[in-house]
Design a protein around this motif. Sequence first.
Motif, PDB file in Angstrom:
ATOM      1  N   PRO A 170       0.848  -1.192   0.000  1.00 15.05           N
ATOM      2  CA  PRO A 170       0.000   0.000   0.000  1.00 15.05           C
ATOM      3  C   PRO A 170       0.889   1.250   0.000  1.00 15.05           C
ATOM      4  N   ILE A 171       0.436   2.291  -0.648  1.00 15.65           N
ATOM      5  CA  ILE A 171       1.207   3.533  -0.730  1.00 15.65           C
ATOM      6  C   ILE A 171       0.395   4.635  -0.058  1.00 15.65           C
ATOM      7  N   PHE A 172       0.921   5.164   1.054  1.00 14.50           N
ATOM      8  CA  PHE A 172       0.210   6.189   1.810  1.00 14.50           C
ATOM      9  C   PHE A 172       0.679   7.600   1.469  1.00 14.50           C
ATOM     10  N   LEU A 173       1.796   7.746   0.774  1.00 13.10           N
ATOM     11  CA  LEU A 173       2.275   9.078   0.402  1.00 13.10           C
ATOM     12  C   LEU A 173       1.461   9.590  -0.774  1.00 13.10           C
ATOM     13  N   LYS A 206       6.210  18.115   9.989  1.00 18.99           N
ATOM     14  CA  LYS A 206       6.330  16.834   9.276  1.00 18.99           C
ATOM     15  C   LYS A 206       7.518  16.899   8.320  1.00 18.99           C
ATOM     16  N   GLY A 207       7.983  15.724   7.900  1.00 17.89           N
ATOM     17  CA  GLY A 207       9.074  15.633   6.927  1.00 17.89           C
ATOM     18  C   GLY A 207       8.919  14.369   6.101  1.00 17.89           C
ATOM     19  N   LEU A 208       9.646  14.318   5.001  1.00 15.06           N
ATOM     20  CA  LEU A 208       9.624  13.145   4.133  1.00 15.06           C
ATOM     21  C   LEU A 208      10.978  12.458   4.194  1.00 15.06           C
ATOM     22  N   ALA A 209      10.973  11.202   4.610  1.00 18.25           N
ATOM     23  CA  ALA A 209      12.189  10.399   4.732  1.00 18.25           C
ATOM     24  C   ALA A 209      12.237   9.396   3.590  1.00 18.25           C
ATOM     25  N   LEU A 210      13.288   9.484   2.774  1.00 16.45           N
ATOM     26  CA  LEU A 210      13.442   8.591   1.631  1.00 16.45           C
ATOM     27  C   LEU A 210      14.848   8.014   1.603  1.00 16.45           C
ATOM     28  N   SER A 211      14.998   6.960   0.827  1.00 12.88           N
ATOM     29  CA  SER A 211      16.332   6.476   0.486  1.00 12.88           C
ATOM     30  C   SER A 211      16.488   6.638  -1.014  1.00 12.88           C
ATOM     31  N   THR A 212      17.357   7.541  -1.411  1.00  9.96           N
ATOM     32  CA  THR A 212      17.646   7.695  -2.835  1.00  9.96           C
ATOM     33  C   THR A 212      18.857   6.837  -3.207  1.00  9.96           C
ATOM     34  N   TYR A 213      19.298   6.013  -2.263  1.00 11.99           N
ATOM     35  CA  TYR A 213      20.441   5.114  -2.472  1.00 11.99           C
ATOM     36  C   TYR A 213      20.037   3.884  -3.285  1.00 11.99           C
ATOM     37  N   THR A 214      18.831   3.390  -3.044  1.00 11.82           N
ATOM     38  CA  THR A 214      18.340   2.216  -3.749  1.00 11.82           C
ATOM     39  C   THR A 214      16.839   2.327  -3.952  1.00 11.82           C
ATOM     40  N   GLU A 215      16.344   1.730  -5.003  1.00 14.60           N
ATOM     41  CA  GLU A 215      14.901   1.786  -5.263  1.00 14.60           C
ATOM     42  C   GLU A 215      14.109   0.790  -4.430  1.00 14.60           C
ATOM     43  N   ASN A 216      14.769  -0.116  -3.722  1.00 12.40           N
ATOM     44  CA  ASN A 216      14.076  -1.155  -2.958  1.00 12.40           C
ATOM     45  C   ASN A 216      13.902  -0.811  -1.487  1.00 12.40           C
ATOM     46  N   SER A 217      14.053   0.428  -1.131  1.00 16.36           N
ATOM     47  CA  SER A 217      13.980   0.825   0.269  1.00 16.36           C
ATOM     48  C   SER A 217      12.535   0.898   0.770  1.00 16.36           C
ATOM     49  N   PHE A 218      12.342   0.544   2.012  1.00 16.32           N
ATOM     50  CA  PHE A 218      11.066   0.755   2.697  1.00 16.32           C
ATOM     51  C   PHE A 218      11.159   2.146   3.312  1.00 16.32           C
ATOM     52  N   ASP A 219      10.491   3.111   2.682  1.00 19.25           N
ATOM     53  CA  ASP A 219      10.656   4.499   3.104  1.00 19.25           C
ATOM     54  C   ASP A 219       9.352   5.267   2.976  1.00 19.25           C
ATOM     55  N   GLY A 220       9.442   6.584   3.012  1.00 17.07           N
ATOM     56  CA  GLY A 220       8.280   7.445   2.999  1.00 17.07           C
ATOM     57  C   GLY A 220       7.373   7.296   1.789  1.00 17.07           C
ATOM     58  N   ARG A 221       7.868   6.706   0.699  1.00 14.96           N
ATOM     59  CA  ARG A 221       6.988   6.444  -0.447  1.00 14.96           C
ATOM     60  C   ARG A 221       5.806   5.590  -0.015  1.00 14.96           C
ATOM     61  N   TYR A 222       6.016   4.750   0.952  1.00 15.81           N
ATOM     62  CA  TYR A 222       4.989   3.814   1.405  1.00 15.81           C
ATOM     63  C   TYR A 222       4.315   4.287   2.688  1.00 15.81           C
ATOM     64  N   PHE A 223       5.102   4.614   3.728  1.00 15.66           N
ATOM     65  CA  PHE A 223       4.490   4.936   5.021  1.00 15.66           C
ATOM     66  C   PHE A 223       4.159   6.412   5.195  1.00 15.66           C
ATOM     67  N   GLY A 224       4.517   7.254   4.223  1.00 17.92           N
ATOM     68  CA  GLY A 224       4.133   8.660   4.279  1.00 17.92           C
ATOM     69  C   GLY A 224       5.100   9.533   5.059  1.00 17.92           C
ATOM     70  N   LEU A 225       4.580  10.602   5.605  1.00 16.31           N
ATOM     71  CA  LEU A 225       5.390  11.604   6.296  1.00 16.31           C
ATOM     72  C   LEU A 225       5.703  11.175   7.725  1.00 16.31           C
ATOM     73  N   VAL A 226       6.794  11.713   8.260  1.00 14.32           N
ATOM     74  CA  VAL A 226       7.208  11.413   9.637  1.00 14.32           C
ATOM     75  C   VAL A 226       7.151  12.691  10.466  1.00 14.32           C
ATOM     76  N   ASN A 227       7.031  12.531  11.766  1.00 14.27           N
ATOM     77  CA  ASN A 227       7.034  13.665  12.688  1.00 14.27           C
ATOM     78  C   ASN A 227       8.463  14.157  12.880  1.00 14.27           C
ATOM     79  N   MET A 228       8.692  15.434  12.608  1.00 10.44           N
ATOM     80  CA  MET A 228      10.051  15.981  12.701  1.00 10.44           C
ATOM     81  C   MET A 228      10.595  15.936  14.127  1.00 10.44           C
ATOM     82  N   ASP A 229       9.719  15.961  15.128  1.00  5.58           N
ATOM     83  CA  ASP A 229      10.217  15.905  16.501  1.00  5.58           C
ATOM     84  C   ASP A 229      10.682  14.496  16.887  1.00  5.58           C
ATOM     85  N   GLN A 230      10.482  13.523  16.012  1.00  3.31           N
ATOM     86  CA  GLN A 230      10.899  12.143  16.282  1.00  3.31           C
ATOM     87  C   GLN A 230      12.202  11.768  15.556  1.00  3.31           C
ATOM     88  N   VAL A 231      12.663  12.622  14.638  1.00  2.00           N
ATOM     89  CA  VAL A 231      13.851  12.275  13.864  1.00  2.00           C
ATOM     90  C   VAL A 231      15.108  12.811  14.537  1.00  2.00           C
TER      91      VAL A 231
END
Length: 171
Positions: free
Chosen positions: A121-124, A133-158
């Motif tokens: 499922p894609i929530f972004l 809020k912020g967007l966390a991605l991995s531009t290192y590889t296309e197979n990453s489990f990242d913000g493309r799927y789980f959406g935005l993250v809370n900036m106070d948690q990073v």
Amino acid sequence: MKNMLLILFFLHALGIVFLLHELGFRFNFTDSMPHGIYQIVPGKPERGDLITFSLAEENPYFQISLERHYLGLNGNRPLLKKLAGLPGDSIKISAEGVCINSKLLPHTQARSSDRYGRQLPIFLKSTVIPSAKGLALSTYTENSFDGRYFGLVNMDQVRRVIPVLTFKFGG
């Protein structure tokens, strides 16, 4: 005597691992970023910084992630990603990938299924990132489990992270 030396060696090694953890050192052996040793450092994360965070339990992906072991075998392992989007940034999702402020980011095309053929499922969604809020991605590889799927993250948690020693396994 040999067994006692072996026990002492393992106790010392375990003590060193705990000390390194207390000093903010983390080990990454996932493929979404270079393998190696990273350290959590003080300071407010900025665009392009490496960050670490745990997926919030209220995130719709949290339960899916636990069931599929996306966050490790023992629960909610922290993720290591790049901070790609900040509050006020415009996100546009397309078949080519994720654009932040009209700039297409590499390796950001979302996949419809994981490596085991399970639907992802894609929530972004295309949006303007709201405050805190912020967007966390991995531009290192296309197979990453990242913000493309789980959406935005809370900036106070990073937390900001720097690489200490990274290496590549294999070719």
